[in-house]
Design an enzyme around this catalytic site. Structure first.
Site, short mmCIF file in Angstrom:
data_model
loop_
_atom_site.label_atom_id
_atom_site.label_comp_id
_atom_site.label_asym_id
_atom_site.label_seq_id
_atom_site.Cartn_x
_atom_site.Cartn_y
_atom_site.Cartn_z
N LYS A 19 55.82 49.43 34.90
CA LYS A 19 56.71 49.57 33.74
C LYS A 19 57.07 51.04 33.51
CE LYS A 19 56.23 45.24 32.10
NZ LYS A 19 57.33 44.30 32.05
N LYS A 69 44.13 56.65 41.89
CA LYS A 69 43.70 57.50 40.76
C LYS A 69 42.49 58.38 41.08
CE LYS A 69 45.36 54.99 36.70
NZ LYS A 69 44.98 54.53 35.36
N ASP A 105 44.95 58.59 30.03
CA ASP A 105 44.59 57.21 29.64
C ASP A 105 43.80 57.19 28.32
OD1 ASP A 105 45.83 55.82 31.69
OD2 ASP A 105 44.13 56.04 33.05
N GLY A 131 33.17 45.59 29.91
CA GLY A 131 33.68 46.05 31.19
C GLY A 131 33.27 47.49 31.49
N ARG A 156 29.39 42.68 33.70
CA ARG A 156 28.79 41.70 34.61
C ARG A 156 27.85 42.40 35.58
NH1 ARG A 156 32.91 38.72 38.53
NH2 ARG A 156 33.31 40.91 38.99
P1 ATR Z 1 39.98 48.53 36.29
O1 ATR Z 1 39.98 49.70 37.20
O2 ATR Z 1 41.34 48.09 35.86
O3 ATR Z 1 39.03 48.65 35.13
P2 ATR Z 1 38.12 47.13 37.90
O4 ATR Z 1 37.54 48.43 38.26
O5 ATR Z 1 38.33 46.13 38.98
O6 ATR Z 1 39.50 47.30 37.20
O7 ATR Z 1 37.26 46.49 36.73
C1 ATR Z 1 37.44 45.21 36.28
C2 ATR Z 1 36.40 44.92 35.19
O8 ATR Z 1 36.47 43.53 34.89
C3 ATR Z 1 34.96 45.20 35.64
O9 ATR Z 1 34.21 45.59 34.53
C4 ATR Z 1 34.54 43.82 36.15
O10 ATR Z 1 33.16 43.60 36.15
P3 ATR Z 1 32.26 44.05 37.43
O11 ATR Z 1 32.04 45.52 37.26
O12 ATR Z 1 31.03 43.26 37.32
O13 ATR Z 1 33.09 43.73 38.64
C5 ATR Z 1 35.20 42.93 35.12
N1 ATR Z 1 35.36 41.57 35.62
C6 ATR Z 1 36.26 41.12 36.51
N2 ATR Z 1 36.10 39.79 36.73
C7 ATR Z 1 35.05 39.40 35.96
C8 ATR Z 1 34.39 38.14 35.71
N3 ATR Z 1 34.78 37.01 36.32
N4 ATR Z 1 33.35 38.12 34.83
C9 ATR Z 1 32.95 39.24 34.19
N5 ATR Z 1 33.54 40.46 34.38
C10 ATR Z 1 34.57 40.54 35.24
#
Ligand code: ATR
Length: 275
Positions: A19, A69, A105, A131, A156
């Site tokens: 965007k 990044k 950010d 997260g 998680r």
């Molecule tokens: P970004 O850089 O946009 O934050 P990312 O680094 O892939 O993306 O992070 C995604 C977040 O969503 C992480 O906190 C991830 O948890 P993990 O660190 O355990 O991977 C969380 N996430 C993604 N899918 C998930 C799921 N099904 N259940 C719980 N947490 C999830």
């Protein structure tokens, strides 16, 4: 008004969904500036060459998105303290062929809340961050800058949350993902930084039952604009802030660095980006 033609861009892969061109071109037109802002697809293994081409083509700067990044940091000539602390660069200025990296950010996240909920006080209580991925770094750093007294991170993969406690081990606690509902008690702010709830991703499974009535609930996801988390918060009559403002506000400092004007986020721009 300047007569110089300012070339700017966003680099990433994939990039067609970005965007950012819409936002920056809106501001260029709004301020009567002569310039361009393009989306440039730079694959993972072509970052060095892609950036070299951008310098050669006389660009003034560019935004950086997934997946560059972190890797862009190796190519920057200078990285400011903010981006160094966050561990990622999303905005680069080019001067005399040299690259200066920063990260906006956290600014975007905080500005969005300040503009959307003017009387919200970050200092008033604990924040619960869901997260611990790339987006969480900037959010947590910004929360500390705003004086949040205590931060609970539920993720998680708990080790990733534990790693983020290094920002300030006295104030930040890593929590088991299974306990995410329980830590909402006494929260002043609840933030979803996971990809859960985003279009095409699984839903975020959470109950806001334990959250106090004064809590502010926000999501950094903006597609959909009203995520299930925000829907649940609204049903419980809790205050909410959507994620679109973070996207819009994080773009402002880069525009200022390159074009010399700090642009504003308008209702019109928000609608443009959401349609
Ligand atoms: P970004 O850089 O946009 O934050 P990312 O680094 O892939 O993306 O992070 C995604 C977040 O969503 C992480 O906190 C991830 O948890 P993990 O660190 O355990 O991977 C969380 N996430 C993604 N899918 C998930 C799921 N099904 N259940 C719980 N947490 C999830």
């Amino acid at each position: 008004m300047s007569n110089d033609f300012i070339k700017t861009a966003v680099i990433g892969h994939p990039i067609s969904h970005s965007k950012s061109p819409l936002i920056h071109r809106y501001w260029l037109e709004k301020h009567g500036l002569s310039g361009s802002y393009n989306a440039i697809d730079v694959p993972v293994d072509n970052l060095k060459q892609g950036v070299a081409d951008i310098i050669k083509d006389g660009f003034s700067g560019f935004n950086v998105t997934i997946p560059h990044k972190i890797s862009i940091m190796d190519i920057c000539d200078e990285i400011d303290d903010l981006a160094t602390a966050i561990g990622a660069v999303n905005t680069v200025t080019i001067k005399n062929g040299k690259l200066y990296g920063t990260n906006t950010d956290g600014f975007g996240f905080v500005e969005n809340i300040k503009r959307s909920a003017a009387d919200f006080d970050f200092k008033e209580g604990k924040a619960v961050v869901l997260g611990a991925g790339g987006a969480a770094n900037a959010v947590i750093y910004a929360l500390l800058q705003e004086g949040v007294p205590e931060i609970f991170i539920a993720n998680r993969t708990k080790e990733k949350a534990q790693k983020l406690t290094a920002f300030n081990p006295e104030k930040i606690k890593a929590i088991d993902w299974a306990l995410r509902n329980d830590v909402l008690e006494h929260a002043n702010l609840i933030i979803n930084t996971t990809s859960l709830g985003m279009a095409g991703h699984p839903p975020l499974d959470i109950s806001l039952r334990a959250a106090p009535a004064h809590v502010l609930v926000t999501d950094i996801i903006y597609a959909p604009l009203i995520t299930d988390l925000l829907k649940q918060a609204k049903i419980s009559k809790l205050r909410t802030v959507t994620g679109i403002g973070m996207l819009l506000h994080q773009a402002r400092p880069g525009f200022k660095l390159w074009n010399g004007v700090l642009p504003e986020v308008t209702e019109e721009l928000e609608q443009l980006v959401l349609t």
